[in-house]
Design a protein around this motif. Structure first.
Motif, PDB file in Angstrom:
ATOM      1  N   ASP A  66       0.846  -1.187   0.000  1.00  0.00           N
ATOM      2  CA  ASP A  66       0.000   0.000   0.000  1.00  0.00           C
ATOM      3  C   ASP A  66       0.885   1.242   0.000  1.00  0.00           C
ATOM      4  OD1 ASP A  66      -2.294  -1.541   0.150  1.00  0.00           O
ATOM      5  OD2 ASP A  66      -2.419  -1.448   2.327  1.00  0.00           O
ATOM      6  N   ARG A 102      -0.849  -3.575  -7.867  1.00  0.00           N
ATOM      7  CA  ARG A 102      -2.085  -2.834  -8.081  1.00  0.00           C
ATOM      8  C   ARG A 102      -2.145  -2.423  -9.555  1.00  0.00           C
ATOM      9  NH1 ARG A 102      -5.387  -3.371  -3.531  1.00  0.00           N
ATOM     10  NH2 ARG A 102      -4.327  -2.651  -1.629  1.00  0.00           N
ATOM     11  N   ARG A 148      -1.496  -5.935   2.843  1.00  0.00           N
ATOM     12  CA  ARG A 148      -2.407  -4.875   2.432  1.00  0.00           C
ATOM     13  C   ARG A 148      -3.473  -4.638   3.491  1.00  0.00           C
ATOM     14  NH1 ARG A 148      -2.519  -6.639  -3.969  1.00  0.00           N
ATOM     15  NH2 ARG A 148      -0.548  -5.579  -4.468  1.00  0.00           N
ATOM     16  N   GLU A 198      -6.557  -3.766   3.577  1.00  0.00           N
ATOM     17  CA  GLU A 198      -7.937  -4.243   3.503  1.00  0.00           C
ATOM     18  C   GLU A 198      -8.101  -5.650   4.064  1.00  0.00           C
ATOM     19  OE1 GLU A 198      -6.531  -4.929  -0.922  1.00  0.00           O
ATOM     20  OE2 GLU A 198      -6.140  -3.472   0.673  1.00  0.00           O
ATOM     21  N   ASP A 199      -6.984  -6.351   4.267  1.00  0.00           N
ATOM     22  CA  ASP A 199      -7.058  -7.714   4.794  1.00  0.00           C
ATOM     23  C   ASP A 199      -6.772  -7.782   6.290  1.00  0.00           C
ATOM     24  OD1 ASP A 199      -7.533  -8.724   2.194  1.00  0.00           O
ATOM     25  OD2 ASP A 199      -5.384  -8.654   1.770  1.00  0.00           O
ATOM     26  N   HIS A 200      -6.481  -6.654   6.939  1.00  0.00           N
ATOM     27  CA  HIS A 200      -6.074  -6.680   8.343  1.00  0.00           C
ATOM     28  C   HIS A 200      -7.204  -7.097   9.270  1.00  0.00           C
ATOM     29  CE1 HIS A 200      -2.344  -3.841   7.849  1.00  0.00           C
ATOM     30  NE2 HIS A 200      -2.294  -4.910   7.079  1.00  0.00           N
TER      31      HIS A 200
END
Length: 716
Positions: A198, A230, A571, A573-575
Motif C-alpha cells: 500500500d 495494483r 495490504r 484491507e485484509d487486516h
C-alpha cells in the motif's frame, strides 16, 4: 520468444554449505581467505544449477549475510570498506547490530538499515555487483540488486511525507546510477518487492523518475513478487523503457501492455509452497499472449530461497510425486516452456496430482477467560517479586543433545534411555535457574530440535523431512514441516517434560507451546486449504493440550507466536479479517482456563506499532518481546496496554557479553514507557543458539540487573 528466469536459489546450498562456511569463519576454523574461496565455490555450484535449469539467472546473488545489509554498505549507509569482513559482520551480530525483521510475511529475517537524516548517500562500487561471486561469473548472468523503493519502505526510519520520499528517492537514484556503472551494459535485475505494498501508487511520480534515470545506465529488469501489483502501479511501470517487467501472473486478470523490446516476466510457479504446479491450465492462459508475439520470461512467484534446495529421501505415499522444491521449480519452468512450444505434453500431465480432501469441521470455541482483574488477583498466589525474571524457553542446544536425538532417530538409543538423558538435562537446567535466582523457570527444551518441527512430529497430519532445510537468517536454518491432512494430537505435546521439571522445584515452571499462527506460518500448508483453516485446526489441537496441562496443576502457560505480525497481511484491507482469525485461534488455545493460570505470549522481530490491536484482542497476561536491538521508544506504541510486558533485556543473537550496567540501563529506558508493576525481565528470545557459557554469563547479569532495579525501587 519464451525464456525462463530463475532467481533466489537457496544460498544455503544443497548440503548447507553456506551455514558451514559462516560458522567455520565465525568460530575461527576458517581463515578469511578460505571462507571467501568457499563462498566462491558455492556460488559456482549455484550458477551451474541455474545454467542447467533455466535460460536466465542472477549473478552476484550470494550475500555475505543478508541482501539488505549488502545494499546498505554498498550505498555507504555504514562505513564498511569492501573486503572488511569484521566491519560487515559487526553490523549483523556485534554490539550495535542492526535490528532484525521479517521479510514480506515470511520467516526470512532481514537486517533493517537506517536511512541518513539528510538524503545523502555515498555509494561504494566495490560492493556491487560482486559481494562474492566474481570468480564464478562467466558474464552470462544478470547482476542483481535490491531496489531503492524497497530500501526506503523497509528502513528503520522510512520517510513519512511525500517531500521526504521524493528527496530520498532522488538521492538514491543518483547513488544507484553510480553503482550500475559497474554492470558493464548487462541487463540488471532490480528487485522491488515493496512495489506491492500500500502507498506505492502515491509514490509513483518519484519512482518513475528514478527508474528512468537508472534505465539510462543499464537495461533494467524490474522484478516484483509475492503479490500482484495494483493495476495503476502495473500500468505506470509498463510505460517505462524497461528490458523486463516482473509481475505475479493471475490467469484471467488483465496484463499491462508494454513497449516493444520489453519482456513480461511472469511469476507462474510457486516459490512459497512445495506442491507441484498444475501446468496445463497455465498453457491455456499464456498461449494467446505468446501467439501474439509478446516476449515472455517464465519465473517463480517468489524467490526460491523460501524452499529447500531439494529433498532426496523416500516420501510417504501421501506425498510421493506431489512435491517440488527449489531445484524442481527450475524444472517446472522448463516444462511449462516446453508446453507453450508444443512439447512435453505427457510429462506435464504426469507432473501434477490433485490435492486430497480436507475435513473442515471444527467444534465451537471454548468460553472466554475471566476478566483481567479477576485473573490478576488469582495470580498473586504465584508470589512473584517486582520485575520478575524468566527466560523465553530454550537453553543452549549442545552437541551432546543433538547427538542424543540423532542416536534416537537411528535406533542406537531406545526411548527409555533417551528419556533418562532428557531428564538429566532438565534437572540440570532447573538447578542452574534456581542457582541464578530466576523467578519463573523453564525446562529448557532439551528434547526439541525446532520449535515447529517438534510439534509437527507429535501431531498427525504432518510430515517432517530429514534434510529439507531453509535459511531463516545468518546461519540459522529450520526444516519446515509439510501439513498434508487435518492435524490431530498423536500424544501429549509438552505435558511430560513440564510436569517433570515442575516436580523438581517449588517455583512455577512454564509449559511452552508454539502457537497456531506460527505452526501454520512456518510449515508448508495443504494445497487448496487456506491459511485461516489451517490455523484454526492447529489451534484446536493445541487447546486440548493446554487444558490437560492446566488440569495437572501447572500454573503458567506460554504460547510462542513469533510469526504473529510476520503474517499480518501486506495490504490494509485484509487486516480486519486477520485480526479476527488471531483472536479466535488464541481463544481456542487458552480459552476456558481458570483465572489462576497465567498466560504468557512471546513475540519477536516485528514492527510493534501494529501490535496493540492484537494484544487487546488476545488479552494475554504477560507478553515477552524482542527489544534489545531497538531504541526504547518503540514501546510508545504500546503505552497503556493492560497486559504486563517483558521487552528483551539482552540480545540472544550476539555472542558478546551484556554487562550488568548495560542491561540495567536498558531496563530503566523501558521504565520511561512502562509502569514498574508491569515490567518483566527476560532475554529477547530463546537461548538455543548460544554457547552455555554465553547464556550463563548474560542470565547472571540479567538477574543482577533486576535485583539492582528492585533495590532502586525500594523492594527486594
Amino acid at each position: 520468444m519464451i525464456r525462463t528466469l530463475g532467481y533466489g536459489l537457496p544460498r544455503l546450498g544443497p548440503r548447507r554449505e553456506y551455514k558451514g562456511l559462516l560458522e567455520g569463519f565465525w568460530g575461527g576454523s576458517l581463515s578469511p581467505q578460505a571462507f571467501l574461496q568457499g563462498l566462491e565455490e558455492l556460488e559456482g555450484l549455484r550458477l551451474t544449477a541455474y545454467r542447467q535449469g533455466v535460460d536466465l539467472y542472477p549473478t552476484g546473488e550470494l550475500s555475505l549475510y543478508d541482501p539488505m545489509l549488502d545494499l546498505a554498505v554498498a550505498l555507504g549507509l555504514y562505513p564498511v570498506a569492501p573486503g572488511d569482513l569484521e566491519g560487515y559482520y559487526a553490523l549483523a551480530r556485534g554490539k550495535g547490530a542492526l535490528p532484525l525483521r521479517k521479510w514480506f510475511g515470511t520467516n526470512y529475517h532481514y537486517l533493517v538499515p537506517r536511512l541518513p537524516e539528510r538524503p545523502h548517500y555515498r555509494p561504494q562500487p566495490g560492493w556491487f555487483p560482486y559481494p562474492v561471486g566474481r570468480e564464478a561469473d562467466s558474464g552470462e548472468g544478470l547482476p542483481t540488486l535490491m531496489g531503492p523503493y524497497t530500501l526506503v519502505r523497509l528502513a528503520q526510519n522510512p520517510p513519512t511525507s511525500p517531500r521526504e520520499v521524493k528527496a530520498h528517492l532522488q538521492a538514491l537514484g543518483e547513488a544507484y546510477a553510480e553503482l550500475l556503472r559497474g554492470a558493464w551494459g548487462r541487463p540488471v535485475l532490480l528487485q522491488e518487492p515493496a512495489l506491492i505494498l500500500d502507498g506505492a501508487e502515491e509514490d509513483l511520480p518519484h519512482l518513475l523518475e528514478v527508474y528512468r534515470l537508472l534505465g539510462a545506465q543499464a537495461p533494467l529488469v524490474l522484478l516484483t513478487y509475492y503479490l500482484p501489483l495494483r493495476p495503476r502501479v502495473a500500468e505506470a511501470l509498463a510505460g517505462l523503457p524497461l528490458r523486463g517487467l516482473g509481475l505475479v501472473f493471475e490467469p484471467g486478470a488483465p496484463l499491462p501492455r508494454v513497449p516493444a523490446g520489453t519482456a513480461l516476466v511472469l511469476g507462474v510457479v510457486e516459490g512459497l509452497s512445495v506442491w507441484r504446479t498444475d501446468l496445463l491450465p497455465l498453457r491455456g492462459a499464456l498461449g494467446p499472449l505468446v501467439e501474439a508475439g509478446q516476449e515472455v520470461w517464465l519465473a517463480p512467484k517468489a524467490p526460491l530461497h523460501h524452499l529447500p534446495w531439494g529433498v532426496a529421501e523416500p516420501l510417504p505415499p501421501e506425498l510421493a510425486g506431489r512435491l517440488a522444491f527449489a531445484g524442481e521449480r527450475l524444472r517446472e519452468l522448463a516444462l511449462l516452456k516446453g508446453l507453450l512450444l508444443g512439447e512435453a505434453q505427457g510429462e506435464a500431465q504426469a507432473w501434477y496430482t490433485p490435492p486430497s480432501p480436507w475435513d473442515r469441521g471444527l467444534p465451537p470455541p471454548p468460553p472466554p477467560r475471566p476478566p483481567r482483574e479477576v485473573r490478576r488477583q488469582a495470580q498473586r498466589e504465584l508470589s512473584l517479586p517486582p520485575f520478575p525474571t524468566t527466560t523465553i524457553g530454550s537453553f543452549p542446544q549442545t552437541k551432546e543433545l543433538r547427538s542424543l536425538r540423532k542416536r534416537l532417530h537411528t535406533g542406537d538409543l531406545d526411548q527409555a534411555a533417551y528419556w533418562e538423558k532428557i531428564q538429566e538435562a532438565i534437572r540440570e537446567n532447573i538447578r542452574l535457574q534456581e542457582e541464578l535466582g530466576l523467578d519463573v523457570l523453564v525446562h529448557g527444551e532439551p528434547e526439541r530440535s525446532d520449535m515447529v518441527e517438534f510439534f509437527a512430529e507429535r501431531l498427525e497430519g504432518f510430515y517432517t523431512t530429514a534434510k529439507g532445510f531453509v535459511l531463516s537468517y545468518g546461519s540459522r536454518v529450520w526444516r519446515p514441516p509439510i501439513l498434508f491432512a487435518p492435524p490431530r494430537r498423536r500424544e501429549p505435546l509438552v505435558l511430560r517434560e513440564t510436569l517433570f521439571a515442575q516436580s523438581l522445584t517449588p517455583k512455577p515452571v512454564k509449559a511452552i507451546l508454539t502457537g497456531p499462527i506460527t505452526l501454520a506460518a512456518w510449515s508448508y500448508l495443504p494445497q487448496g486449504v487456506g491459511f485461516g483453516e489451517a490455523v484454526l485446526a492447529l489451534a484446536e489441537a493445541l487447546g486440548e493440550e493446554v487444558r490437560e496441562v492446566a488440569a495437572h496443576g501447572l500454573r503458567v502457560v506460554q504460547v510462542d507466536e513469533p510469526a504473529l505480525l510476520e503474517k499480518l497481511p501486506l495490504r490494509a484491507e485484509d487486516h480486519a479479517g486477520y485480526l479476527a482469525l488471531v483472536g479466535e485461534a488464541f481463544s481456542r488455545v487458552v480459552g476456558g482456563l481458570g483465572p489462576g493460570v497465567q498466560v504468557h505470549l512471546h513475540l519477536c522481530y516485528s514492527d510493534y506499532a501494529a501490535l496493540r490491536p492484537f494484544l487487546e484482542t488476545m488479552d494475554p497476561d504477560v507478553v515477552s518481546l524482542e527489544g534489545a536491538r531497538q531504541e526504547g521508544e518503540f514501546l510508545e506504541a504500546l503505552a497503556g496496554v493492560t497486559c504486563e510486558l517483558g521487552p528483551g533485556a539482552f540480545d540472544v543473537h550476539s555472542p558478546l557479553e551484556a554487562p550488568v550496567e548495560e542491561i540495567l540501563a536498558r531496563l530503566q529506558t523501558y521504565l520511561r514507557h512502562l509502569p514498574a508493576e508491569g515490567l518483566w525481565v527476560n532475554p529477547d528470545c530463546g537461548l538455543k543458539t548460544r554457547r552455555p557459557e554465553e547464556a550463563l554469563t548474560n542470565l547472571r547479569n540479567m538477574v543482577r540487573a533486576a535485583q539492582r532495579l528492585r533495590e532502586r525501587w525500594g523492594s527486594s
